[in-house]
Design a protein around this motif. Structure first.
Motif, PDB file in Angstrom:
ATOM      1  N   VAL A  91       0.847  -1.193   0.000  1.00  0.00           N
ATOM      2  CA  VAL A  91       0.000   0.000   0.000  1.00  0.00           C
ATOM      3  C   VAL A  91       0.880   1.240   0.000  1.00  0.00           C
ATOM      4  O   VAL A  91       1.908   1.288   0.683  1.00  0.00           O
ATOM      5  CB  VAL A  91      -0.928   0.039   1.241  1.00  0.00           C
ATOM      6  CG1 VAL A  91      -1.781   1.311   1.250  1.00  0.00           C
ATOM      7  CG2 VAL A  91      -1.827  -1.199   1.282  1.00  0.00           C
ATOM      8  N   LEU A  92       0.473   2.247  -0.773  1.00  0.00           N
ATOM      9  CA  LEU A  92       1.177   3.522  -0.796  1.00  0.00           C
ATOM     10  C   LEU A  92       0.194   4.614  -0.394  1.00  0.00           C
ATOM     11  O   LEU A  92      -0.810   4.835  -1.082  1.00  0.00           O
ATOM     12  CB  LEU A  92       1.727   3.807  -2.195  1.00  0.00           C
ATOM     13  CG  LEU A  92       2.790   4.905  -2.314  1.00  0.00           C
ATOM     14  CD1 LEU A  92       4.058   4.531  -1.549  1.00  0.00           C
ATOM     15  CD2 LEU A  92       3.129   5.155  -3.779  1.00  0.00           C
TER      16      LEU A  92
ATOM     17  N   PRO B 259       2.578  -2.841 -10.205  1.00  0.00           N
ATOM     18  CA  PRO B 259       1.146  -3.160 -10.352  1.00  0.00           C
ATOM     19  C   PRO B 259       0.512  -3.765  -9.113  1.00  0.00           C
ATOM     20  O   PRO B 259      -0.706  -3.654  -8.933  1.00  0.00           O
ATOM     21  CB  PRO B 259       1.150  -4.169 -11.514  1.00  0.00           C
ATOM     22  CG  PRO B 259       2.400  -3.891 -12.269  1.00  0.00           C
ATOM     23  CD  PRO B 259       3.405  -3.488 -11.233  1.00  0.00           C
ATOM     24  N   GLY B 260       1.303  -4.366  -8.252  1.00  0.00           N
ATOM     25  CA  GLY B 260       0.750  -4.977  -7.055  1.00  0.00           C
ATOM     26  C   GLY B 260       0.530  -4.018  -5.902  1.00  0.00           C
ATOM     27  O   GLY B 260       0.022  -4.411  -4.853  1.00  0.00           O
ATOM     28  N   THR B 261       0.907  -2.762  -6.094  1.00  0.00           N
ATOM     29  CA  THR B 261       0.750  -1.762  -5.039  1.00  0.00           C
ATOM     30  C   THR B 261      -0.628  -1.110  -5.121  1.00  0.00           C
ATOM     31  O   THR B 261      -1.065  -0.714  -6.200  1.00  0.00           O
ATOM     32  CB  THR B 261       1.826  -0.664  -5.160  1.00  0.00           C
ATOM     33  OG1 THR B 261       3.112  -1.248  -4.942  1.00  0.00           O
ATOM     34  CG2 THR B 261       1.608   0.451  -4.147  1.00  0.00           C
ATOM     35  N   ALA B 262      -1.307  -1.006  -3.995  1.00  0.00           N
ATOM     36  CA  ALA B 262      -2.588  -0.303  -3.921  1.00  0.00           C
ATOM     37  C   ALA B 262      -2.324   1.123  -3.448  1.00  0.00           C
ATOM     38  O   ALA B 262      -1.708   1.318  -2.397  1.00  0.00           O
ATOM     39  CB  ALA B 262      -3.539  -1.009  -2.959  1.00  0.00           C
TER      40      ALA B 262
ATOM     41  N   ALA C 267      -8.565   1.001   6.650  1.00  0.00           N
ATOM     42  CA  ALA C 267      -8.578   1.248   5.205  1.00  0.00           C
ATOM     43  C   ALA C 267      -7.347   0.648   4.540  1.00  0.00           C
ATOM     44  O   ALA C 267      -7.432   0.090   3.435  1.00  0.00           O
ATOM     45  CB  ALA C 267      -8.656   2.747   4.928  1.00  0.00           C
ATOM     46  N   ILE C 268      -6.202   0.757   5.190  1.00  0.00           N
ATOM     47  CA  ILE C 268      -4.974   0.173   4.644  1.00  0.00           C
ATOM     48  C   ILE C 268      -5.141  -1.338   4.494  1.00  0.00           C
ATOM     49  O   ILE C 268      -4.771  -1.930   3.475  1.00  0.00           O
ATOM     50  CB  ILE C 268      -3.769   0.499   5.546  1.00  0.00           C
ATOM     51  CG1 ILE C 268      -3.438   1.999   5.450  1.00  0.00           C
ATOM     52  CG2 ILE C 268      -2.551  -0.340   5.159  1.00  0.00           C
ATOM     53  CD1 ILE C 268      -2.413   2.467   6.453  1.00  0.00           C
ATOM     54  N   ARG C 269      -5.714  -1.963   5.502  1.00  0.00           N
ATOM     55  CA  ARG C 269      -5.917  -3.415   5.431  1.00  0.00           C
ATOM     56  C   ARG C 269      -6.905  -3.779   4.327  1.00  0.00           C
ATOM     57  O   ARG C 269      -6.741  -4.797   3.646  1.00  0.00           O
ATOM     58  CB  ARG C 269      -6.410  -3.929   6.784  1.00  0.00           C
ATOM     59  CG  ARG C 269      -5.398  -3.744   7.914  1.00  0.00           C
ATOM     60  CD  ARG C 269      -5.905  -4.291   9.238  1.00  0.00           C
ATOM     61  NE  ARG C 269      -4.938  -4.067  10.310  1.00  0.00           N
ATOM     62  CZ  ARG C 269      -5.094  -3.183  11.296  1.00  0.00           C
ATOM     63  NH1 ARG C 269      -6.206  -2.439  11.349  1.00  0.00           N
ATOM     64  NH2 ARG C 269      -4.177  -3.038  12.228  1.00  0.00           N
ATOM     65  N   VAL C 270      -7.931  -2.962   4.148  1.00  0.00           N
ATOM     66  CA  VAL C 270      -8.936  -3.231   3.117  1.00  0.00           C
ATOM     67  C   VAL C 270      -8.310  -3.181   1.724  1.00  0.00           C
ATOM     68  O   VAL C 270      -8.477  -4.105   0.926  1.00  0.00           O
ATOM     69  CB  VAL C 270     -10.103  -2.219   3.217  1.00  0.00           C
ATOM     70  CG1 VAL C 270     -10.967  -2.270   1.961  1.00  0.00           C
ATOM     71  CG2 VAL C 270     -10.959  -2.508   4.437  1.00  0.00           C
ATOM     72  N   VAL C 271      -7.574  -2.106   1.417  1.00  0.00           N
ATOM     73  CA  VAL C 271      -7.006  -1.996   0.067  1.00  0.00           C
ATOM     74  C   VAL C 271      -5.879  -3.006  -0.140  1.00  0.00           C
ATOM     75  O   VAL C 271      -5.655  -3.472  -1.255  1.00  0.00           O
ATOM     76  CB  VAL C 271      -6.523  -0.563  -0.241  1.00  0.00           C
ATOM     77  CG1 VAL C 271      -7.695   0.414  -0.194  1.00  0.00           C
ATOM     78  CG2 VAL C 271      -5.417  -0.108   0.676  1.00  0.00           C
ATOM     79  N   ALA C 272      -5.185  -3.374   0.928  1.00  0.00           N
ATOM     80  CA  ALA C 272      -4.134  -4.391   0.808  1.00  0.00           C
ATOM     81  C   ALA C 272      -4.724  -5.748   0.446  1.00  0.00           C
ATOM     82  O   ALA C 272      -4.063  -6.572  -0.193  1.00  0.00           O
ATOM     83  CB  ALA C 272      -3.341  -4.501   2.109  1.00  0.00           C
ATOM     84  N   SER C 273      -5.970  -5.974   0.821  1.00  0.00           N
ATOM     85  CA  SER C 273      -6.628  -7.255   0.513  1.00  0.00           C
ATOM     86  C   SER C 273      -7.201  -7.289  -0.895  1.00  0.00           C
ATOM     87  O   SER C 273      -7.769  -8.295  -1.316  1.00  0.00           O
ATOM     88  CB  SER C 273      -7.747  -7.519   1.523  1.00  0.00           C
ATOM     89  OG  SER C 273      -8.849  -6.647   1.301  1.00  0.00           O
ATOM     90  N   GLY C 274      -7.061  -6.178  -1.616  1.00  0.00           N
ATOM     91  CA  GLY C 274      -7.547  -6.148  -2.990  1.00  0.00           C
ATOM     92  C   GLY C 274      -8.863  -5.436  -3.182  1.00  0.00           C
ATOM     93  O   GLY C 274      -9.380  -5.356  -4.299  1.00  0.00           O
ATOM     94  N   GLU C 275      -9.436  -4.905  -2.104  1.00  0.00           N
ATOM     95  CA  GLU C 275     -10.689  -4.169  -2.212  1.00  0.00           C
ATOM     96  C   GLU C 275     -10.404  -2.693  -2.472  1.00  0.00           C
ATOM     97  O   GLU C 275      -9.285  -2.207  -2.303  1.00  0.00           O
ATOM     98  CB  GLU C 275     -11.506  -4.289  -0.929  1.00  0.00           C
ATOM     99  CG  GLU C 275     -11.971  -5.696  -0.598  1.00  0.00           C
ATOM    100  CD  GLU C 275     -12.797  -5.719   0.673  1.00  0.00           C
ATOM    101  OE1 GLU C 275     -13.712  -4.893   0.789  1.00  0.00           O
ATOM    102  OE2 GLU C 275     -12.506  -6.550   1.554  1.00  0.00           O
TER     103      GLU C 275
END
Length: 216
Positions: free
Chosen positions: A50-51, A74-77, A114-122
């Protein structure tokens, strides 16, 4: 462990964000940058999960840098975190591929979530930011509403419930709690409804829910 990069032109803000992230045992900060150009280098060198990206910075701003970051890693949210929740910012963030958009008055616990949410792909948009995005897309015409309702007619009753909660900016965990089901069940519902609606992301699904009048 979720790896995070911090991008903000104010050293004090970076220090504060690092302090918040260090309170979470499942998060670790890989590096910091003070502008969009530095954000791209950080992504290339460290490839964080995550960034956290500020918007207004000297040189390359955060919204312009987001597309370059995603090409480099590409793998960074990218999670936009800014003082200014302006409709144009939200629109550009969504178009650039950002996974989320939060304002800096977000509570620390909500930021970590929120960091955890976007890290999971959401993807995540706060209700306040979602309203701004809806405003940016203007009024709902009769044709748009009819088309949205026709598309939504393919969904089951439970999928409509899930879509309404997605449209309100809820994460899978929040939807699971609201419906008293497991997160994996919610994830399956979201995947199916997005396939039925031909939506590339949760934001597009939320826009359809709004156009169809599902959000009230």
């Amino acid at each position: 462990m979720i790896t995070v990069g911090i991008v903000d032109d104010e050293a004090l803000v970076r220090y504060g964000l690092r302090g918040i992230l260090q309170t979470a045992p499942d998060l670790t900060v890989l590096g910091e940058a003070a502008d969009g150009g530095g954000a791209v280098l950080l992504a290339e060198q460290h490839r964080p999960d995550v960034l956290l990206m500020d918007v207004q910075m000297p040189g390359v701003d955060g919204l312009s840098a987001t597309e370059s970051v995603l090409r480099a890693s590409p793998g960074t949210a990218v999670l936009i975190l800014t003082t200014f929740a302006l409709g144009e910012y939200v629109y550009r963030a969504v178009r650039s591929g950002a996974a989320g958009f939060l304002v800096k008055d977000t509570a620390p616990a909500d930021l970590l979530a929120a960091i955890r949410v976007v890290a999971s792909g959401e993807a995540i948009l706060s209700p306040r930011v979602t309203r701004l995005l809806f405003t940016r897309f203007g009024e709902i015409g009769a044709g748009k509403a009819d088309r949205a309702r026709e598309l939504l007619s393919a969904l089951s009753g439970r999928e409509l419930e899930v879509l309404a909660l997605v449209g309100q900016g809820n994460s899978n965990a929040e939807i699971a709690a609201a419906l008293n089901v497991t997160e994996s069940t919610v994830k399956a519902h979201v995947s199916r409804l997005m396939a039925k609606l031909s939506c590339a992301n949760r934001v597009q699904a939320a826009m359809l829910a709004r156009d169809a009048g599902l959000l009230g």
